[in-house]
Each structure stands twice: as structure tokens, then as C-alpha cells.
Design an enzyme around this catalytic site. Structure first.
Site, PDB file in Angstrom:
ATOM      1  N   TYR A 267       0.861  -1.182   0.000  1.00 17.01           N
ATOM      2  CA  TYR A 267       0.000   0.000   0.000  1.00 17.01           C
ATOM      3  C   TYR A 267       0.893   1.226   0.000  1.00 17.01           C
ATOM      4  O   TYR A 267       1.515   1.559   1.008  1.00 17.01           O
ATOM      5  CB  TYR A 267      -0.899  -0.051   1.240  1.00 17.01           C
TER       6      TYR A 267
ATOM      7  N   LYS B 204      -1.537  -1.409  -4.009  1.00 14.07           N
ATOM      8  CA  LYS B 204      -2.602  -0.419  -3.976  1.00 14.07           C
ATOM      9  C   LYS B 204      -1.917   0.936  -4.116  1.00 14.07           C
ATOM     10  O   LYS B 204      -1.172   1.368  -3.238  1.00 14.07           O
ATOM     11  CB  LYS B 204      -3.414  -0.476  -2.676  1.00 14.07           C
TER      12      LYS B 204
END
EC number: 4.3.3.7
Length: 307
Positions: free
Chosen positions: A146, A174
Site C-alpha cells: 500500500y 494499492k
């Protein structure tokens, strides 16, 4: 005479294409609402989500306990079965604690792990890399990294990402880096599945080889978010662009109006009669004027079937 060569098949995204960064429903007294989480998860999957990200930023992970995180995974798994992948947010500023959460998520039934860059301490890139490798070595689950430097204070630099892609269980990202050039450099040199983590980038990243999106707006409009990618996959690129443009006012109202997406998503879900409940402090509920604005933006969107 030359014969055209068919393009190689597109790899199947590891967690699906349309993932919702699901809110964590609470009761009016602030406790974890297990029944509400199950009902919301079922609704989201029924209306187009291939996967659910639990206990991410939108899921208020900083203010939920370790036990609540595990209970949420177990409850949602029971509700959706094998109809959707479950990716558990386990990232913290502490490598040891992150490993503990990763092991607990695996035991609770998660299909994958979302691991944010360690925040606040701002470790250098070699330490960031070592952190992610330790998490990846700790369980048998695939990892999505992330990258959200606006919140963590630390970027996963493209060269670091390229090295991390060599690990067999680091499979996805992400992407909230707001660096499309850097993202394309990694896409060109690795097999990492890139998911847009900012709804305004869903189509743009998909068009240059992204795997899909992890969408906060999908909490309230899963069918509209999916319709954009479905149109692109069908070769209707102009339609995909129109659908992205149609949902842009809702994205702006939810994500760029000065309030966290958790607050705006819960406000809209409550107004629409879906499970949500309050946010936990230090977050505060949206005021009436904000809710009215959100409802107006939501109502302005045309149905994907008629656009």
C-alpha cells in the site's frame, strides 16, 4: 504474407478487478457491528465487487482492535463465502505488530494482506524493503503493498518496488502515490498487479495496464465503479470514459471535499439505509449540509445501464 499474432492473455488479477475498501460498521454505541458488516459485504458483492479490503484506511484500522480485525474477517468470510476475495489490512508502524496481525488474518480466513508503508518513523528505503520482506516471509498469503506517501510520509520508490516484486508472495500494489510515471515504470518492469487506490485514477491506471481498483466510492456505488472497467474490457473505451466522467462528481464529493472518505462513505450509507454506524474519534460525523451535498452528487449519477 505475415500472420497476425494474437496478444497474450491478460493475467488474472490476484484479488479480482473491483475491490471495495469497505467501511467497518459500528453499532450506535460504537461497538463492532458484525451483523451489519455481513449485510454490507453481501450487498457489495451482489452489486459487483470481486473483492473486499477489510480494515484499511476506510475501514478505520487505526481505531479498531486486533480482536475486532480478526472478528471482522471471520464474519465477512461467513457472509460472502467464496464469492469474493478478502484482503486484510494489517499494516502498522511496527514490523513485529504487523507480523502478528498478518498471522491472525491468515487464521481468520483472509485471502491476502494489504500492508502499508510504516508511518510516522519515516524509515529509509532499505528499511522499508526489509519490513515488507519480513511480512511476506511470515505467512503463506500473497501481499499487496500500500503506497500512500501522503498519509505515511514515506514513498515506496519505484526501484524499491521493482526489487520487492522479486518476492514470490508480493504480488500487488494499492497505488495512492499520485505518480503515474513511476507506476508505469514499475508496470513495465514487473508482473505486479497495480490497483488504483484513488477513485479518480480508476480508468487511467486500468488503461495503462492496471489490474483494477480498490475503491472507497464502491461502498455506495459498486455497480457504477464496475461499469467503468466493464466498458473498457468490452472495447467501449469512449463509453468507459463517459461513465468515469459521470461518477466524477460523486468521487469529488466523497474524496476531495475536505473530509476523509470514511466519513463521507458512512454518511451516505446511513442516508441510503445501509449498515454504517458512527465513525470513531478522532473522526467526526458529517454535518447535515455535507450529507445533503453527498446525496445530491449521488443522485446526479445516471444508472450504468442507461448511460
Amino acid at each position: 504474407m505475415t500472420t497476425a499474432t494474437a496478444a497474450p492473455p491478460t493475467p488474472t488479477p490476484p484479488f479480482g478487478r473491483v475491490l471495495c475498501a469497505m467501511i467497518t460498521p459500528f453499532t450506535e454505541t460504537g461497538a463492532l457491528d458484525v451483523d451489519g458488516a455481513q449485510r454490507l459485504a453481501d450487498h457489495l458483492v451482489t452489486h459487483g465487487c470481486d473483492g473486499l479490503v477489510l480494515s484499511g484506511t476506510t475501514g478505520e484500522s487505526p481505531t479498531t482492535t486486533d480482536a475486532e480485525k480478526s472478528a471482522l474477517i471471520s464474519a465477512v468470510r461467513e457472509a460472502v463465502g467464496g464469492r469474493a476475495s478478502l484482503v486484510a489490512g494489517v499494516g502498522t508502524a511496527d514490523t513485529r505488530h504487523t507480523v502478528e496481525l498478518a498471522l491472525a488474518a491468515e487464521k481468520a480466513g483472509a485471502d491476502g494482506l494489504l500492508v502499508v508503508t510504516p508511518y510516522y518513523s519515516r524509515p529509509p528505503q532499505d528499511a522499508v524493503e526489509a519490513h515488507f520482506r519480513e511480512i511476506a516471509d511470515a505467512t503463506g498469503l500473497p501481499l499487496a503493498l500500500y503506497d500512500i506517501p501522503g498519509r505515511t510520509g514515506t514513498r515506496i520508490e519505484p526501484e524499491t518496488m521493482i526489487r520487492l516484486a522479486e518476492h514470490p508472495r508480493i504480488v500487488a500494489v494499492k497505488d495512492c502515490s499520485y505518480d503515474l510515471l513511476g507506476t508505469q515504470k514499475v508496470l513495465a518492469r514487473t508482473d505486479l498487479a497495480y490497483y488504483a487506490g484513488c477513485d479518480e485514477h480508476n480508468l487511467a491506471l486500468y488503461a495503462v495496464g492496471g489490474a483494477g481498483c480498490v475503491s472507497t466510492v464502491a461502498n455506495v456505488a459498486p455497480d457504477r465503479i464496475r461499469a467503468v472497467l466493464d466498458a473498457f474490457d468490452a472495447g467501449a473505451t469512449a463509453r468507459a470514459a463517459r461513465l468515469q466522467q459521470r461518477v466524477t462528481p460523486l468521487i469529488e464529493a466523497m474524496m476531495a471535499a475536505g473530509l476523509p472518505g470514511t466519513v463521507t462513505a458512512k454518511a451516505l450509507l446511513h442516508a441510503l439505509g445501509l449498515p454504517a454506524g458512527p465513525v470513531r474519534a478522532p473522526l467526526r460525523a458529517a454535518d447535515r449540509a455535507t450529507v445533503d451535498g453527498l446525496l445530491s452528487a449521488y443522485g446526479e449519477q445516471d444508472s450504468p445501464a442507461t448511460t
